[in-house]
Write a protein that holds these residues in place. Structure first.
Motif, mmCIF file in Angstrom:
data_model
loop_
_atom_site.group_PDB
_atom_site.id
_atom_site.type_symbol
_atom_site.label_atom_id
_atom_site.label_comp_id
_atom_site.label_asym_id
_atom_site.label_seq_id
_atom_site.Cartn_x
_atom_site.Cartn_y
_atom_site.Cartn_z
ATOM 1 N N PRO A 22 0.829 -1.218 0.000
ATOM 2 C CA PRO A 22 0.000 0.000 0.000
ATOM 3 C C PRO A 22 0.859 1.262 0.000
ATOM 4 O O PRO A 22 0.413 2.317 -0.454
ATOM 5 N N GLN A 23 2.107 1.115 0.487
ATOM 6 C CA GLN A 23 3.011 2.272 0.491
ATOM 7 C C GLN A 23 3.254 2.806 -0.911
ATOM 8 O O GLN A 23 3.537 3.981 -1.090
ATOM 9 N N LEU A 24 3.177 1.878 -1.918
ATOM 10 C CA LEU A 24 3.467 2.289 -3.289
ATOM 11 C C LEU A 24 2.200 2.621 -4.066
ATOM 12 O O LEU A 24 2.255 2.845 -5.265
ATOM 13 N N ASN A 25 1.064 2.626 -3.383
ATOM 14 C CA ASN A 25 -0.183 3.003 -4.028
ATOM 15 C C ASN A 25 -0.293 4.527 -3.991
ATOM 16 O O ASN A 25 -0.637 5.126 -2.973
ATOM 17 N N TYR A 28 -2.979 6.989 -2.536
ATOM 18 C CA TYR A 28 -3.067 7.377 -1.123
ATOM 19 C C TYR A 28 -2.265 8.634 -0.794
ATOM 20 O O TYR A 28 -2.485 9.267 0.226
ATOM 21 N N TRP A 29 -1.296 8.933 -1.652
ATOM 22 C CA TRP A 29 -0.334 9.965 -1.272
ATOM 23 C C TRP A 29 -0.930 11.340 -0.977
ATOM 24 O O TRP A 29 -0.583 11.938 0.039
ATOM 25 N N PRO A 30 -1.802 11.865 -1.833
ATOM 26 C CA PRO A 30 -2.314 13.215 -1.543
ATOM 27 C C PRO A 30 -2.976 13.293 -0.178
ATOM 28 O O PRO A 30 -2.731 14.230 0.605
ATOM 29 N N ASN A 31 -3.756 12.244 0.124
ATOM 30 C CA ASN A 31 -4.433 12.239 1.427
ATOM 31 C C ASN A 31 -3.427 12.246 2.568
ATOM 32 O O ASN A 31 -3.523 13.043 3.509
ATOM 33 N N GLN A 32 -2.444 11.366 2.468
ATOM 34 C CA GLN A 32 -1.470 11.257 3.559
ATOM 35 C C GLN A 32 -0.648 12.523 3.712
ATOM 36 O O GLN A 32 -0.403 12.991 4.821
ATOM 37 N N ILE A 33 -0.230 13.083 2.559
ATOM 38 C CA ILE A 33 0.593 14.298 2.630
ATOM 39 C C ILE A 33 -0.218 15.448 3.219
ATOM 40 O O ILE A 33 0.271 16.197 4.066
ATOM 41 N N PHE A 34 -1.483 15.537 2.777
ATOM 42 C CA PHE A 34 -2.323 16.612 3.306
ATOM 43 C C PHE A 34 -2.449 16.515 4.820
ATOM 44 O O PHE A 34 -2.214 17.481 5.558
ATOM 45 N N TRP A 35 -2.791 15.322 5.305
ATOM 46 C CA TRP A 35 -2.991 15.194 6.759
ATOM 47 C C TRP A 35 -1.678 15.291 7.523
ATOM 48 O O TRP A 35 -1.653 15.768 8.659
ATOM 49 N N LEU A 36 -0.583 14.889 6.876
ATOM 50 C CA LEU A 36 0.729 15.065 7.514
ATOM 51 C C LEU A 36 1.008 16.540 7.749
ATOM 52 O O LEU A 36 1.408 16.943 8.845
#
Lengths: 180, 261
Positions: A22-25, A28-36
């Motif tokens: 899932p790390q390479l999916n 997911y990145w925009p969501n994770q970066i936004f919440w980060l």
């Protein structure tokens, strides 16, 4: 359901059932970066506005308190040293005074003693002089008595032996004997 | 059907724990990839949101709630907060020098985020935010970009002298410069992969081993092994947070610290 799964997997960019990493999916990145970013900003403000100034202040205050307490302790220690010094001085002074008093008293007693001794000596010598005078007197009295007793005895002996007593001759004879 | 086969046999899905899911989303599907785990928009509230929020709450509980009495003689919770503060403050001061202390809040933010992300990830059924490169790569890039920008702002073009090793003989300096430049640009990669890789590998290993617990013969061994690995992972979680932070400080030193390298 199968189509749904395949659709979902397809949308996730994976073939079939496999999840893969899932790390390479990258869906997911925009969501994770936004919440980060949201989280980091939240933590940053929490820290800079509240937590860090508060903890920093507490630590500074503690450091100040410890420094002050150490200074106070040092001061008290100095005071204690001074007090001890004063005590020792007072003790030494008292000891010296006591010694002075002892010496003084001893001197006074010695003086009194000397005076009393001198007086006693004088009395003793006066008394002995007097005694000697009386002894001389008694001795003189005794000599006189011996002469008289000798005269009487001589006269009585002469009379008993049937002679005529001659007072003058007896006196002379007694005097001669007494001298010898 | 493949799904049925997996559910009847030894079902080990070590990577399922890393799937990002929408919260407040209901699905009938039992497959790991369904409508709640796909088509996630940047604004969706997901398990990432939840576990990051929990991290913020934990940090607030330790650093704000724990110090609310501001006692000269600290309570236990206040001691923990002071310990964290002192630990990172000393690290920043020792590694980057006196000049670097003003970046302490940034370093502290990174450290607490990574530490909480790592440790909270060890709770059963939790989601490990720091096991995702989507999280660690931006973190590492922030450090990289920030340090590079700071280096140029502080030293101007002189910052490039860092790549010109004056202590080496003149002949090999160009070669060293190339190596230095490459290693400089590899920094964010290693910085981010190290953290995400450690977190992901440990959690996946625990999950794989735990999957064998359904075999009765080996289950006692499995329980023991999972316990041991869990202890190891706890250590790894703390150590990786420390490593991430101290590397940040080391990189920061290049920008703000003394020029000698």
């Amino acid at each position: 359901m199968e189509t749904e799964v395949h659709e979902a997997a397809g949308a996730a960019g994976h073939a079939g059932q496999a999840v893969g990493m899932p790390q390479l999916n990258f869906d997911y990145w925009p969501n994770q970066i936004f919440w980060l970013l949201v989280t980091l900003v939240a933590i940053y403000f929490l820290l800079t506005r509240v937590a860090l100034p508060r903890i920093g202040a507490v630590l500074a205050e503690r450091r100040g308190t410890i420094t002050n307490d150490l200074a106070a302790a040092e001061e008290l220690k100095q005071k204690a040293v001074l007090a001890e010094k004063a005590y020792n001085e007072a003790l030494a002074k008292a000891r010296a005074e006591a010694q002075a008093i002892v010496a003084e008293t001893r001197a006074a007693i010695q003086a009194e003693l000397d005076e009393a001794t001198a007086k006693a000596d004088a009395e003793i010598s006066a008394k002995s002089a007097e005694s000697e005078a009386r002894i001389a007197e008694i001795r003189a009295g005794a000599l006189q008595s011996v002469t008289e007793v000798a005269k009487d005895t001589a006269e009585a002996l002469v009379a008993a032996l049937g002679g005529k007593s001659d007072p003058a001759g007896v006196d002379a004879a007694v005097a001669a004997r007494m001298k010898g | 059907m493949e799904t049925e086969a997996e559910h009847t046999g030894l079902a080990i899905h070590p990577m399922d724990q890393f799937i990002v899911k929408k919260l407040f989303c209901h699905t009938e599907s039992t497959a790991p990839m369904n409508e709640c785990t796909t088509n996630i928009h940047w604004y969706d509230i997901t398990n990432v949101t939840m576990w990051m929020a929990i991290a913020v709450l934990v940090i607030a509980a330790i650093l704000v709630l724990g110090t609310r009495r501001r006692a000269i003689v600290p309570s236990r919770s206040q001691s923990v907060a002071e310990l964290l503060y002192g630990f990172i403050h000393n690290m920043v001061e020792e590694v980057t020098g006196h000049e670097g202390v003003k970046y302490f809040p940034y370093v502290m933010t990174l450290f607490l985020f990574v530490l909480c992300g790592n440790v909270l990830g060890l709770l059963p059924l939790s989601f490990t935010t720091t096991s995702h490169m989507a999280v660690t790569v931006p973190l590492a890039l922030m450090v990289f970009v920030g340090v590079t920008a700071l280096g140029f702002m502080k030293n101007g073009p002189g910052f490039l002298k860092m790549f010109w090793v004056t202590s080496a003989p003149l002949a090999i300096r160009p070669v060293l410069a190339v190596i230095e430049v490459i290693s400089y640009f590899v920094r964010p990669v290693s910085h981010s992969i190290r953290l995400a890789g450690n977190m992901m590998a440990g959690h996946a290993v625990i999950k794989v081993i735990a999957g064998f617990a359904s075999i009765v013969v080996v289950s006692p061994v499995v329980v023991g092994a999972v316990t041991a690995i869990y202890a190891l992972e706890l250590l790894v979680a703390v150590v990786q947070a420390y490593v991430f932070t101290i590397l940040t400080c080391v990189y920061l030193r290049d920008a703000v610290g003394d020029a000698h390298h």
